[in-house]
Design a protein around this motif. Structure first.
Motif, PDB file in Angstrom:
ATOM      1  N   ASP A 251     -10.410  10.717   0.049  1.00 55.95           N
ATOM      2  CA  ASP A 251      -9.134   9.927   0.861  1.00 55.95           C
ATOM      3  C   ASP A 251      -8.188   9.671   0.035  1.00 55.95           C
ATOM      4  N   ASN A 252      -8.209  10.652  -0.728  1.00 55.02           N
ATOM      5  CA  ASN A 252      -6.596   9.842  -1.459  1.00 55.02           C
ATOM      6  C   ASN A 252      -5.766  10.891  -0.856  1.00 55.02           C
ATOM      7  N   GLU A 253      -6.019  11.572  -0.132  1.00 60.86           N
ATOM      8  CA  GLU A 253      -4.679  12.777   0.757  1.00 60.86           C
ATOM      9  C   GLU A 253      -3.189  11.037   1.411  1.00 60.86           C
ATOM     10  N   ASN A 254      -4.738  10.200   1.961  1.00 55.24           N
ATOM     11  CA  ASN A 254      -4.147   9.679   2.463  1.00 55.24           C
ATOM     12  C   ASN A 254      -3.052   8.146   1.527  1.00 55.24           C
ATOM     13  N   ARG A 255      -2.892   8.790   0.877  1.00 53.18           N
ATOM     14  CA  ARG A 255      -2.306   7.846  -0.213  1.00 53.18           C
ATOM     15  C   ARG A 255      -0.927   8.163  -0.607  1.00 53.18           C
ATOM     16  N   THR A 256      -0.210   7.645  -1.012  1.00 56.47           N
ATOM     17  CA  THR A 256       1.401   8.077  -1.508  1.00 56.47           C
ATOM     18  C   THR A 256       1.386   7.363  -2.834  1.00 56.47           C
ATOM     19  N   ALA A 265       8.699   8.726  -1.709  1.00 55.93           N
ATOM     20  CA  ALA A 265       7.016   8.037  -1.415  1.00 55.93           C
ATOM     21  C   ALA A 265       6.778   9.975  -2.276  1.00 55.93           C
ATOM     22  N   TYR A 266       5.493  10.597  -2.709  1.00 56.92           N
ATOM     23  CA  TYR A 266       5.103  12.004  -2.991  1.00 56.92           C
ATOM     24  C   TYR A 266       3.281  11.766  -2.000  1.00 56.92           C
ATOM     25  N   ASP A 267       2.617  13.210  -2.409  1.00 61.81           N
ATOM     26  CA  ASP A 267       1.639  12.748  -1.972  1.00 61.81           C
ATOM     27  C   ASP A 267       0.977  12.518  -3.213  1.00 61.81           C
ATOM     28  N   ALA A 268       0.119  12.322  -3.052  1.00 55.35           N
ATOM     29  CA  ALA A 268      -1.103  11.906  -3.773  1.00 55.35           C
ATOM     30  C   ALA A 268      -2.130  12.775  -4.167  1.00 55.35           C
TER      31      ALA A 268
END
Length: 478
Positions: A251-256, A265-268
């Motif tokens: 669920d790295n897509e939920n982290r910035t 902030a940028y998408d991981a």
């Protein structure tokens, strides 16, 4: 009468059991004596035959690696020395730690030729000179099976495995740099016949390092159960090796990821892919003697930066559009009866990814996460001169350059150089790879201000832009 019959039956059971225990004990001792004529002689001979078969295929194996030594800084009143970026400028006379691995392997063999192995490896690393240190790591715990009668055709030579293990590791010995290391926990099947080559397939899981879900906080203990899953393939054909891998984050897509100023902030990255191509030449660059390898790697997303050639660990810091590339070569040439030579040259470029180098941190270096570019070049050579069968002189020369983009858009770059002289004792100096070795050494390194201030804060322990370390080290593998 009934009591007498019961007593007779119990006596027979006790006698039979005792005979069986004696036979078992003698089997373990691998002696063919028969202790009771009541025991089935044919069955005993069969069991002895199996034991003799296992004599040719050991029941247990013990393997290990170890290094330990003393590294002193002569520029600072003989205090403990600092490592001069061993991955970039070479490891000889440039290691201050104690590291050991101990692997036990239990072998199983069956009459039809099938086999299985259970691997168990523990390891310990410390940079303390004390005689007691806590903590031991479990590095491998896996089973593998091969030569199974149910396998046929393309799978006839296949080996299946499952568990926690080292997987597809390739390293450059003189820099201790693993440019591929897909180790983790998973399962796979190796040696699938495909055309004129062999295919390996594996699934590997890795847990991420600790971090804060809203940014990069190195000392955070918040993990949130995030991890990465890798699907890996390796194909060997002739002199070529090809690696292909894809990675997926839980669920790295939920982290910035926050930039250097902590306000953008940028998408991981939530997935990644990588490709590696490796070529083994005929001897040291086609000389017919020794060996050499040439390789090229590219990675995207989770497989950029520290994820290039890896299966996790640090890749959670990559941005979703991170890209990396690496090219390199290394090899060893036995020049003549007196001289051996090992050389390596590696170049890397990373964009928007966590930069891979365990000796470099950006603690005091203001960088912008978005658009961060890092480039490095490493060149190392180790000539070895053999005095006699138990004594040799080792030399090592190394150069490393690194540059990175600052948050102002300018580049900061630095350079470091190293030279080591190491008189070495060993049992067989005629063999470059023979161990154990006990080496004494003196190591000089020099660097510029930019390298020390921006990339290697630990070098501020030295009084000028150079330093000298002296020491002794033992190394063994078996």
């Amino acid at each position: 009468m009934k009591i007498k019959n019961l007593f007779t039956l119990l006596s027979a059971v006790i006698i039979t059991g005792t005979a069986s225990q004696n036979v078992f004990a003698k089997e373990v001792a691998q002696t063919p004596e028969v202790v009771s004529t009541a025991y089935d002689v044919t069955a005993l001979e069969d069991r002895i035959a199996k034991l003799e078969y296992n004599d040719q295929h050991p029941s247990f194996e013990f393997h290990g690696y170890g290094r330990s030594g003393l590294l002193l800084n002569t520029n600072n009143d003989m205090k403990k020395g600092k490592v001069f970026n061993k991955n970039g400028i070479g490891r000889l006379g440039n290691e201050d730690d104690t590291y050991v691995e101990a692997e036990l392997v239990k072998n199983f063999y069956f009459e039809n030729g099938s086999w299985a192995k259970w691997h168990l490896m523990f390891a310990k690393g410390t940079d303390s000179y004390n005689d007691w240190n806590d903590g031991v790591a479990l590095r491998q715990a896996y089973a593998e099976m091969g030569n199974l009668p149910i396998f046929d055709g393309a799978f006839k030579e296949s080996v299946i495995w499952a568990g926690k293990r080292f997987y597809n590791r390739r390293d450059i010995h003189i820099t201790d740099f693993y440019f591929t290391d897909y180790s983790g926990t998973g399962a796979g099947i190796d040696n699938i016949k495909l055309g004129n080559g062999m295919l390996d397939l594996g699934i590997i899981a890795r847990d991420y390092d600790n971090y804060n879900t809203s940014g990069l906080v190195a000392d955070s203990t918040e993990e949130d159960g995030l991890n990465v899953l890798n699907v890996l393939a390796r194909y060997d054909i002739g002199s070529w090796e090809i690696d292909l891998g894809v990675a997926f984050s839980k669920d790295n897509e939920n982290r910035t990821i926050l930039d250097g100023n902590n306000y953008l902030a940028y998408d991981a990255a939530s997935y990644g892919g990588q490709l590696g191509v490796f070529y083994n030449t005929d001897g040291y660059y086609w000389s017919g003697k020794g060996f050499s390898k040439i390789f090229a790697q590219v990675g995207y997303g989770l497989n950029a930066g520290s994820g290039l050639g890896k299966s996790g660990g640090g890749a959670e810091k990559n941005l979703e559009d991170a890209v990396s590339g690496r090219i390199g070569t290394f090899g060893m040439l036995p020049i003549n009866e007196k001289w051996d030579l090992f050389t390596t040259l590696v170049g890397e470029h990373h964009k928007d990814g966590s930069f891979y180098d365990d000796e470099i941190d950006f603690t005091n270096f203001k960088v912008s996460t978005k658009g961060l570019d890092t480039t490095s070049v490493s060149a190392v050579a180790r000539p070895v001169y053999k005095i006699n069968e138990n004594f040799e002189l080792q030399f090592e020369l190394g150069y490393y350059h690194v540059s990175a983009e600052t948050e102002s858009g300018k580049d900061a770059s630095g350079n470091i150089y190293k030279a080591t002289f190491a008189p070495t004792f060993k049992l067989n100096s005629n063999e470059f790879w023979a161990r154990p070795e006990i080496r004494t050494f003196v190591t000089w390194a020099g660097w510029d201000d930019d390298y020390r201030d921006n990339f290697a804060d630990n070098l501020k322990a030295y009084k000028s832009n150079n330093g000298v370390n002296v020491g002794v080290q033992a190394e063994v593998w078996f």
